[in-house]
Enzyme design. Sequence first.
Site, PDB file in Angstrom:
ATOM      1  N   ASP A  43     -38.516  25.037 -13.531  1.00 12.11           N
ATOM      2  CA  ASP A  43     -38.420  26.495 -13.560  1.00 12.11           C
ATOM      3  C   ASP A  43     -39.030  27.013 -14.857  1.00 12.11           C
ATOM      4  O   ASP A  43     -38.574  26.659 -15.946  1.00 12.11           O
ATOM      5  CB  ASP A  43     -36.943  26.918 -13.507  1.00 12.11           C
ATOM      6  CG  ASP A  43     -36.789  28.436 -13.509  1.00 12.11           C
ATOM      7  OD1 ASP A  43     -36.943  29.037 -12.432  1.00 12.11           O
ATOM      8  OD2 ASP A  43     -36.547  29.024 -14.582  1.00 12.11           O
ATOM      9  N   TYR A  48     -41.917  33.113 -20.866  1.00 12.47           N
ATOM     10  CA  TYR A  48     -41.433  32.037 -21.745  1.00 12.47           C
ATOM     11  C   TYR A  48     -42.536  31.523 -22.680  1.00 12.47           C
ATOM     12  O   TYR A  48     -42.261  30.810 -23.644  1.00 12.47           O
ATOM     13  CB  TYR A  48     -40.875  30.842 -20.948  1.00 12.47           C
ATOM     14  CG  TYR A  48     -39.704  31.163 -20.041  1.00 12.47           C
ATOM     15  CD1 TYR A  48     -38.990  32.358 -20.157  1.00 12.47           C
ATOM     16  CD2 TYR A  48     -39.297  30.275 -19.065  1.00 12.47           C
ATOM     17  CE1 TYR A  48     -37.932  32.654 -19.311  1.00 12.47           C
ATOM     18  CE2 TYR A  48     -38.234  30.565 -18.218  1.00 12.47           C
ATOM     19  CZ  TYR A  48     -37.567  31.755 -18.349  1.00 12.47           C
ATOM     20  OH  TYR A  48     -36.514  32.033 -17.501  1.00 12.47           O
ATOM     21  N   LYS A  73     -42.403  33.210 -12.783  1.00 15.26           N
ATOM     22  CA  LYS A  73     -41.875  34.570 -12.548  1.00 15.26           C
ATOM     23  C   LYS A  73     -42.843  35.643 -13.036  1.00 15.26           C
ATOM     24  O   LYS A  73     -43.486  35.485 -14.090  1.00 15.26           O
ATOM     25  CB  LYS A  73     -40.527  34.723 -13.273  1.00 15.26           C
ATOM     26  CG  LYS A  73     -39.566  33.583 -12.998  1.00 15.26           C
ATOM     27  CD  LYS A  73     -38.210  33.741 -13.633  1.00 15.26           C
ATOM     28  CE  LYS A  73     -37.408  32.445 -13.557  1.00 15.26           C
ATOM     29  NZ  LYS A  73     -37.559  31.556 -14.715  1.00 15.26           N
ATOM     30  N   HIS A 106     -39.109  38.689 -12.017  1.00  8.89           N
ATOM     31  CA  HIS A 106     -38.171  38.259 -13.066  1.00  8.89           C
ATOM     32  C   HIS A 106     -36.993  39.235 -13.235  1.00  8.89           C
ATOM     33  O   HIS A 106     -35.848  38.826 -13.401  1.00  8.89           O
ATOM     34  CB  HIS A 106     -38.938  38.100 -14.387  1.00  8.89           C
ATOM     35  CG  HIS A 106     -38.320  37.136 -15.345  1.00  8.89           C
ATOM     36  ND1 HIS A 106     -39.056  36.348 -16.191  1.00  8.89           N
ATOM     37  CD2 HIS A 106     -37.033  36.832 -15.606  1.00  8.89           C
ATOM     38  CE1 HIS A 106     -38.247  35.605 -16.923  1.00  8.89           C
ATOM     39  NE2 HIS A 106     -36.998  35.886 -16.579  1.00  8.89           N
TER      40      HIS A 106
HETATM   41  N1  NAP Z   1     -34.248  34.592 -14.481  1.00 11.15           N
HETATM   42  C1  NAP Z   1     -33.808  34.886 -15.685  1.00 11.15           C
HETATM   43  O1  NAP Z   1     -33.741  36.058 -16.113  1.00 11.15           O
HETATM   44  C2  NAP Z   1     -33.343  33.771 -16.573  1.00 11.15           C
HETATM   45  C3  NAP Z   1     -32.581  34.048 -17.718  1.00 11.15           C
HETATM   46  C4  NAP Z   1     -32.134  32.972 -18.485  1.00 11.15           C
HETATM   47  C5  NAP Z   1     -32.447  31.680 -18.113  1.00 11.15           C
HETATM   48  N2  NAP Z   1     -33.221  31.424 -16.999  1.00 11.15           N
HETATM   49  C6  NAP Z   1     -33.578  30.049 -16.580  1.00 11.15           C
HETATM   50  O2  NAP Z   1     -32.414  29.250 -16.556  1.00 11.15           O
HETATM   51  C7  NAP Z   1     -32.570  28.150 -17.440  1.00 11.15           C
HETATM   52  C8  NAP Z   1     -31.246  27.700 -18.013  1.00 11.15           C
HETATM   53  O3  NAP Z   1     -30.603  28.721 -18.734  1.00 11.15           O
HETATM   54  P1  NAP Z   1     -30.444  28.704 -20.322  1.00 11.15           P
HETATM   55  O4  NAP Z   1     -31.618  28.061 -20.923  1.00 11.15           O
HETATM   56  O5  NAP Z   1     -30.065  30.085 -20.717  1.00 11.15           O
HETATM   57  O6  NAP Z   1     -29.143  27.852 -20.612  1.00 11.15           O
HETATM   58  P2  NAP Z   1     -28.373  26.546 -20.106  1.00 11.15           P
HETATM   59  O7  NAP Z   1     -29.216  25.702 -19.262  1.00 11.15           O
HETATM   60  O8  NAP Z   1     -27.062  27.017 -19.602  1.00 11.15           O
HETATM   61  O9  NAP Z   1     -28.100  25.832 -21.505  1.00 11.15           O
HETATM   62  C9  NAP Z   1     -29.114  25.337 -22.303  1.00 11.15           C
HETATM   63  C10 NAP Z   1     -28.502  24.806 -23.592  1.00 11.15           C
HETATM   64  O10 NAP Z   1     -27.622  23.733 -23.292  1.00 11.15           O
HETATM   65  C11 NAP Z   1     -28.023  22.573 -24.025  1.00 11.15           C
HETATM   66  N3  NAP Z   1     -27.786  21.422 -23.139  1.00 11.15           N
HETATM   67  C12 NAP Z   1     -28.519  21.077 -22.058  1.00 11.15           C
HETATM   68  N4  NAP Z   1     -27.993  19.965 -21.487  1.00 11.15           N
HETATM   69  C13 NAP Z   1     -26.922  19.613 -22.232  1.00 11.15           C
HETATM   70  C14 NAP Z   1     -26.003  18.552 -22.142  1.00 11.15           C
HETATM   71  N5  NAP Z   1     -26.078  17.642 -21.179  1.00 11.15           N
HETATM   72  N6  NAP Z   1     -25.012  18.482 -23.078  1.00 11.15           N
HETATM   73  C15 NAP Z   1     -24.943  19.413 -24.068  1.00 11.15           C
HETATM   74  N7  NAP Z   1     -25.784  20.452 -24.200  1.00 11.15           N
HETATM   75  C16 NAP Z   1     -26.785  20.551 -23.274  1.00 11.15           C
HETATM   76  C17 NAP Z   1     -29.480  22.784 -24.359  1.00 11.15           C
HETATM   77  O11 NAP Z   1     -29.809  22.124 -25.562  1.00 11.15           O
HETATM   78  P3  NAP Z   1     -31.117  21.202 -25.769  1.00 11.15           P
HETATM   79  O12 NAP Z   1     -32.279  21.876 -25.081  1.00 11.15           O
HETATM   80  O13 NAP Z   1     -31.261  21.190 -27.250  1.00 11.15           O
HETATM   81  O14 NAP Z   1     -30.825  19.863 -25.189  1.00 11.15           O
HETATM   82  C18 NAP Z   1     -29.526  24.297 -24.559  1.00 11.15           C
HETATM   83  O15 NAP Z   1     -29.089  24.645 -25.860  1.00 11.15           O
HETATM   84  C19 NAP Z   1     -33.563  28.693 -18.472  1.00 11.15           C
HETATM   85  O16 NAP Z   1     -34.100  27.706 -19.285  1.00 11.15           O
HETATM   86  C20 NAP Z   1     -34.543  29.389 -17.561  1.00 11.15           C
HETATM   87  O17 NAP Z   1     -35.416  28.460 -16.939  1.00 11.15           O
HETATM   88  C21 NAP Z   1     -33.645  32.465 -16.225  1.00 11.15           C
END
Ligand code: NAP
Length: 298
Positions: A43, A48, A73, A106
């Site tokens: 994704d 980004y 997106k 998005h």
């Molecule tokens: N459509 C939208 O508007 C929108 C908005 C926000 C996000 N998104 C998408 O959703 C994805 C995920 O959301 P997000 O990036 O906000 O947050 P998330 O996936 O909930 O959390 C990411 C965080 O968790 C850490 N992490 C990952 N795996 C872990 C594990 N096994 N143990 C401990 N910590 C862990 C990562 O650190 P490290 O990377 O340092 O390992 C990072 O700091 C985004 O990357 C994006 O692709 C979409």
Amino acid sequence: MSGQVFKLNDGREMPAIGLGSWKSKPSEVYDAVITAIKAGHIDTAFVYGNEKEVGQAIKDSGIPRNELFITTKLWNTCHRPELVKPALEVSLANLQLDYLDLYLMHWPVSFQPSDVKQPRDADGRILLDDTDFTVTYAAMEELVGEKVRTIGVSNFSIENFEKLSKTQKIPPAVNQIEIHPFLPQFELVKYCQEHNILVTAYSPLGSSDSPLMKDATIIEIAKKNNATPAQILISWGIKRGYSVVPKSVTPSRIISNFHNVKLDDDDFSAVNKLIEGKEQHRLGDPYYSWDVDVFGLH
Ligand SMILES: NC(=O)c1ccc[n+]([C@@H]2O[C@H](COP(=O)([O-])OP(=O)(O)OC[C@H]3O[C@@H](n4cnc5c(N)ncnc54)[C@H](OP(=O)(O)O)[C@@H]3O)[C@@H](O)[C@H]2O)c1
């Protein structure tokens, strides 16, 4: 593609777990994609700023294109209908791909066309555009075919779907929204499931420095299942019937995040109940930076 998949409303399949890449720096995302790519689902988003590195990693992986599911997106500055196809072409060129599996709007928010991602006036106010998201969606419908297999939306509310349903010709296949146990979105998930729109959970771990990782219930369930807290959060989403896109740039986390743990009913219900007696906690609300009440909360 390996592992569990969900069926989309056009009959195609989306892997239950994908690699998120928001805030994955261009210098980090290449290795992250290489680590995750066997699972098939990546994704990303134009905004980004890492599509090129994601695309290079996809290419270098050598995995046949038809074994991958790639989502990107459409950004808010490209909502005018004449800008939608050119925006797709930029993303395809960045990703070095001939087609996308899924192209999402998005946000249901239109900014004025600009080379900068968040155009603002001299007072710092975001420059909104009056293009309605139904018009943008109609232009996205025109893309479905050779270059885009499936279209969907992100950050859509029930009200947005009700409005869109009056003009759409192709029902959106996906709604990518923030979901984790402190924002379970019970009503919106039910609505999407009843309307055959597959939900994808973003920020499923609660994003960076998540309090969910330190939550006593999550830790206890993780210990019981010989799993990590992240695996419990991801598996809870899959058991609810939607796909999940956890982000990581840490190889060991990426690998373990793709392992779906079968939660029993007691554990599942304990995670469902985490929010009881607590305020919902939404991590992302653009009201504060764009002055747009996307979620109808203000
Ligand atoms: N459509 C939208 O508007 C929108 C908005 C926000 C996000 N998104 C998408 O959703 C994805 C995920 O959301 P997000 O990036 O906000 O947050 P998330 O996936 O909930 O959390 C990411 C965080 O968790 C850490 N992490 C990952 N795996 C872990 C594990 N096994 N143990 C401990 N910590 C862990 C990562 O650190 P490290 O990377 O340092 O390992 C990072 O700091 C985004 O990357 C994006 O692709 C979409």
